[in-house]
Scaffold this motif. Structure first.
Motif: not given
Length: 266
Positions: A26, A29, A35, A50, A55-56, A58, A60
């Motif tokens: 994190q 990111m 990532v 995820a 990830l949503e 950043n 990803g």
């Protein structure tokens, strides 16, 4: 960009992602690092990790089915998709019977299709939290495009089956082991490296800017492709042989170690 295999790489022996790995990724990111989770798992089996990594938020991505799909986690858009060409299931099915291995495939986001049962099919169901569909005849049931077929069995049985499937399928389909007990059958050329190349072209990232980490047979091409290819301490010998760097094991936060050494100190 840092590209991470899941099982045996980002996850530990309990199939969990450690608090340290989460915190370090994190932080990376927040620095602008993309990532990417690259796995043989179906998309559904990758999504919980995820979400855990956020990830949503950043930009990803997920490379699922060993490269058969690229998913933008932020938008949910499928950026790339390739399926098995039609006409192969009958041949694959009959050879699976001769080799006495389990055969399964996938339908949509959440269904696993198989006539068979063994501990490795149960493992696939459990890891990915999928609904099992058991048709009387898989060859009659599967009339739709599928991303891959997966053959399962004891490692010594899979080892004997692998050359037979490679001989039958030739260059028409891609055949390789992702684990000692899993033999993957994918569309021609499809693997994590091929899919990763498609993704970085789309994002205008050079492969020299990519770190790829893995431990298994299906990670070898990805490790070779990346600017920095990393094998886990627990990786197989073939993966270690092509790696630029060998990190700590998956049970010792090897991914956090890579990020700290090659991103934070860069």
């Amino acid at each position: 960009m840092i590209v991470l295999d899941l099982d045996g790489t980002l996850t530990n022996s309990k199939k969990e992602v450690s608090k340290r790995n989460i915190e370090v990724l994190q932080k990376a990111m927040q620095m602008g690092i993309i990532v990417v989770l690259a796995s043989g798992r179906p998309t559904r089996g990758v999504m919980p990790i995820a979400e855990m990594l956020e990830l949503e938020k950043n930009n990803g991505c997920i490379l699922s089915f060993n490269g058969g799909r690229i998913i933008d986690v932020t938008t949910g858009e499928c950026l790339f998709q390739m399926d098995i060409p039609e006409g192969w299931l009958e041949k694959i099915y009959h050879l699976s019977r001769k080799c006495d291995v389990g055969l399964l495939t996938y339908e949509g986001f959440d269904k696993l299709i198989t006539e068979d049962d063994n501990p490795y099919i149960q493992l696939e169901l459990r890891i990915n939290q999928m609904q099992r569909v058991t048709p009387e005849s898989i060859t009659k049931y599967v009339t739709f495009p599928v991303p891959k077929y997966l053959l399962t069995g004891e490692p010594e049985v899979i080892e004997k089956a692998e050359p037979l499937f490679k001989q039958m399928l030739g260059e028409n389909l891609n055949v390789f082991r992702s684990d000692p007990y899993f033999l993957e059958i994918l569309p021609p050329k499809i693997d994590k490296a091929y899919c990763l190349e498609k993704l970085i072209e789309k994002l205008n990232i050079s492969k020299e800017e990519v770190i790829a980490c893995g431990d298994g047979y299906n990670d070898i091409n990805m490790i070779k492709f990346a600017g920095l290819g990393v094998a886990m301490e627990n990786a197989n010998d073939q993966a270690k042989a092509v790696a630029d760097y060998i990190t700590l094991s998956n049970d010792n936060d090897g991914i956090a170690h890579v990020v700290e050494e090659f991103i934070f100190k860069a």
